[in-house]
Design a protein around this motif. Structure first.
Motif, short mmCIF file in Angstrom:
data_model
loop_
_atom_site.label_atom_id
_atom_site.label_comp_id
_atom_site.label_asym_id
_atom_site.label_seq_id
_atom_site.Cartn_x
_atom_site.Cartn_y
_atom_site.Cartn_z
N LYS A 105 39.84 37.16 35.25
CA LYS A 105 38.60 38.12 35.01
C LYS A 105 37.95 38.07 33.64
O LYS A 105 36.74 38.34 33.58
CB LYS A 105 39.33 39.68 35.27
CG LYS A 105 39.80 39.93 36.82
CD LYS A 105 40.38 41.20 36.66
CE LYS A 105 40.96 41.75 38.30
NZ LYS A 105 41.31 43.13 38.29
N LEU A 106 38.64 37.93 32.91
CA LEU A 106 38.37 37.78 31.28
C LEU A 106 37.26 36.56 31.51
O LEU A 106 36.30 36.67 30.50
CB LEU A 106 39.38 37.81 30.34
CG LEU A 106 39.02 37.58 28.98
CD1 LEU A 106 38.30 39.10 28.42
CD2 LEU A 106 40.24 37.39 28.04
N THR A 109 41.21 35.66 43.14
CA THR A 109 41.95 36.93 43.09
C THR A 109 42.74 37.06 44.51
O THR A 109 42.31 36.70 45.73
CB THR A 109 40.71 37.82 43.31
OG1 THR A 109 39.86 37.55 42.15
CG2 THR A 109 41.19 39.26 43.24
N PRO A 110 44.05 37.48 44.16
CA PRO A 110 45.03 37.66 45.31
C PRO A 110 44.52 39.08 46.16
O PRO A 110 43.88 39.87 45.47
CB PRO A 110 46.44 37.92 44.84
CG PRO A 110 46.08 38.46 43.32
CD PRO A 110 44.63 37.69 42.75
N LEU A 137 62.61 38.28 33.49
CA LEU A 137 62.94 39.19 34.64
C LEU A 137 61.61 39.77 35.45
O LEU A 137 61.78 39.95 36.37
CB LEU A 137 63.83 40.15 34.14
CG LEU A 137 65.06 39.94 33.57
CD1 LEU A 137 66.09 41.27 32.99
CD2 LEU A 137 66.03 39.34 34.77
N LYS A 138 60.82 39.94 34.67
CA LYS A 138 59.62 40.60 35.26
C LYS A 138 58.06 40.16 34.53
O LYS A 138 57.43 40.55 34.12
CB LYS A 138 59.55 42.13 34.96
CG LYS A 138 58.58 43.08 35.45
CD LYS A 138 58.61 44.36 35.44
CE LYS A 138 57.48 45.46 35.60
NZ LYS A 138 56.43 45.15 34.72
N PRO A 139 57.96 38.69 35.07
CA PRO A 139 56.75 37.98 34.42
C PRO A 139 55.52 38.63 35.06
O PRO A 139 55.58 39.31 36.38
CB PRO A 139 57.02 36.77 34.88
CG PRO A 139 57.78 36.73 36.44
CD PRO A 139 58.78 37.92 35.84
N GLU A 140 54.31 38.65 34.60
CA GLU A 140 53.16 39.08 35.00
C GLU A 140 52.10 37.88 35.05
O GLU A 140 51.95 37.08 34.53
CB GLU A 140 52.64 40.06 33.82
CG GLU A 140 53.43 41.05 33.32
CD GLU A 140 53.56 42.19 34.68
OE1 GLU A 140 52.71 42.23 35.70
OE2 GLU A 140 54.39 43.18 34.46
N PRO A 141 51.50 37.95 36.41
CA PRO A 141 50.63 36.94 36.58
C PRO A 141 49.34 37.31 35.99
O PRO A 141 48.91 38.36 35.75
CB PRO A 141 50.28 37.07 38.30
CG PRO A 141 50.71 38.27 38.54
CD PRO A 141 51.63 38.68 37.74
N ARG A 142 48.77 36.02 35.57
CA ARG A 142 47.41 36.47 34.55
C ARG A 142 46.15 36.35 35.29
O ARG A 142 45.20 35.86 34.93
CB ARG A 142 47.38 35.20 33.53
CG ARG A 142 48.53 35.10 32.73
CD ARG A 142 49.32 36.47 31.97
NE ARG A 142 48.24 37.16 31.27
CZ ARG A 142 48.08 37.25 30.06
NH1 ARG A 142 48.81 36.44 29.42
NH2 ARG A 142 47.18 37.90 29.41
N ILE A 143 46.40 37.33 36.23
CA ILE A 143 44.93 37.77 36.79
C ILE A 143 43.80 38.30 35.92
O ILE A 143 42.68 38.17 36.13
CB ILE A 143 45.33 38.78 37.90
CG1 ILE A 143 46.36 38.38 38.91
CG2 ILE A 143 43.96 39.11 38.82
CD1 ILE A 143 46.17 37.20 39.65
N ASP A 144 44.42 38.84 34.93
CA ASP A 144 43.43 39.39 33.83
C ASP A 144 42.88 38.19 33.15
O ASP A 144 41.58 38.60 32.80
CB ASP A 144 44.25 40.23 32.52
CG ASP A 144 45.39 39.31 32.10
OD1 ASP A 144 46.03 38.58 32.69
OD2 ASP A 144 45.58 39.51 30.97
N ILE A 145 43.27 37.15 32.78
CA ILE A 145 42.64 36.08 32.24
C ILE A 145 41.40 35.41 33.07
O ILE A 145 40.53 35.05 32.84
CB ILE A 145 43.45 34.90 31.93
CG1 ILE A 145 44.81 35.29 30.90
CG2 ILE A 145 42.71 33.66 31.52
CD1 ILE A 145 44.16 35.69 29.62
#
Length: 353
Positions: free
Chosen positions: A227-228, A97-98, A217-225
């Motif tokens: 946690k999932l 977790t960052p 242009l605006k990627p999302e890091p998969r922090i949700d994965i």
């Protein structure tokens, strides 16, 4: 003159060696001197002992104008957001977790204070979204363009940390999200750029490409994965992020774990917009090529023990794409015709290859 020729003959071009081999060469004789250093070079993050059973993760990413981004089609706010996202994606790739980032930026006099305000608005937006603190950095001068460096810090429980090296025989190979869409977005932007350069009165038409453009242009890091998986009680046996294409990431895990791998083409998750862009660009451009070698998706590639199959089989954002094979076996993709193609890292390296 003879000395110059001798020097040229003994010269090795960096482009001939490749990034991974270059890092291995430059750091081959570096020994860790501190007991708190648990993992140095060789994975998505460096790992240090933290408090109690917590480990500290650190990663640095650098984005260079003209190599990693083109200001003709990159909004500064998006660039700031992406710079943080790229760095903290590596924290997620260690199952962590960052928590903090440091940002250093060097710019030429082509950039104004207002331009930097816009860049930092994007940085702050990503930090806020992922509850990360911007705690420091540096500003400097560049003779040409912009150089943006982000160092991300995070943490992970010692029993939950996931390296690239942990894949075992018969483990299931999984990925998050979909693949190749970021590269599809880049292809659209590059196409419109070429048309605009030929005709400055041209107005780009980007309607219908919203998804692939945002992915680039605006990627999302998969922090949700992360946690999932934790909520399901699953600790991956190996993991890395997909920053340079699926093939490159698969090979990273196979090399580190001393194993082979089979991934199945028909199981690769590819969005319909990605397929559409590929068909528009060339009849010979296959969506699977974008998935394997496109890069910049920032999804997670990970392996799990087969006993955890029931825990993840119904997770919408997780796709089982293959399995780990024996040591000495190659990493291959199996086609629907049951032929095998050896995977090679041919990832897109930036806008200026």
């Amino acid at each position: 003159m003879e000395e110059q020729l001798e020097y040229q003959e003994g010269r090795t071009e960096i482009s001939h060696m490749g990034k991974v081999a270059l890092i291995e060469r430059l750091t081959a004789d570096m020994e860790m001197k501190n007991a708190t250093t648990m993992m140095g070079i060789g994975d998505d993050c460096a790992v240090m002992k933290g408090d109690g059973n917590r480990l500290t993760l650190v990663n640095t990413q650098t984005l260079v104008e003209g190599v990693n981004f083109d200001m003709m089609y990159t909004p500064l706010k998006h660039l700031g957001y992406k710079a943080v996202a790229v760095a903290i994606s590596n924290i997620a790739a260690m199952n962590g977790t960052p928590s903090q980032v440091l940002v250093s930026v060097a710019v030429s006099n082509r950039y104004s204070v207002e331009a930097l305000d816009e860049l930092y608005a994007g940085l702050r937006l990503c930090c806020e979204r992922y509850s990360v603190d911007l705690v420091g950095g540096e500003t400097g001068t560049s003779r040409a363009g912009m150089v943006l460096t982000v160092t991300a810090v995070g943490e992970v429980l010692a029993e939950s940390i996931t390296y690239r090296r942990g894949a075992k025989l018969h483990d299931l190979v999984c990925c998050s999200g979909d693949l190749g869409s970021a590269y599809a977005g880049l292809l659209v932007l590059e196409r419109e750029k070429v048309t605009y350069q030929a005709d400055p009165n041209f107005q780009p038409d980007l309607a219908g490409y919203d998804y692939v453009l945002e992915r680039f242009l605006k990627p999302e890091p998969r922090i949700d994965i992360v946690k999932l998986l934790a909520a399901q009680g699953v600790v991956p046996t190996a993991m890395t992020d997909i920053s340079k294409g699926l093939a490159d990431s698969v090979l990273h895990i196979c090399r580190a774990s001393g194993c082979g791998c089979e991934v199945y083409e028909e199981h690769l998750p590819i969005d319909y917009q990605t397929s559409r862009v590929c068909s528009e660009m060339s009849k010979n451009m296959l969506p699977v090529s974008c998935a394997l070698n496109g890069g910049e998706d920032y999804e997670l590639l990970f392996t799990i023990n087969q006993k955890d199959y029931d825990k993840i089989k119904n997770l919408k954002e997780v796709h089982i794409i293959g399995h780990i094979t024996e040591e000495g076996m190659p990493a291959v993709m199996v086609t629907p015709q049951n032929t095998t193609i050896t995977l090679r890292a041919q990832a897109f390296q930036g806008i200026d290859e």
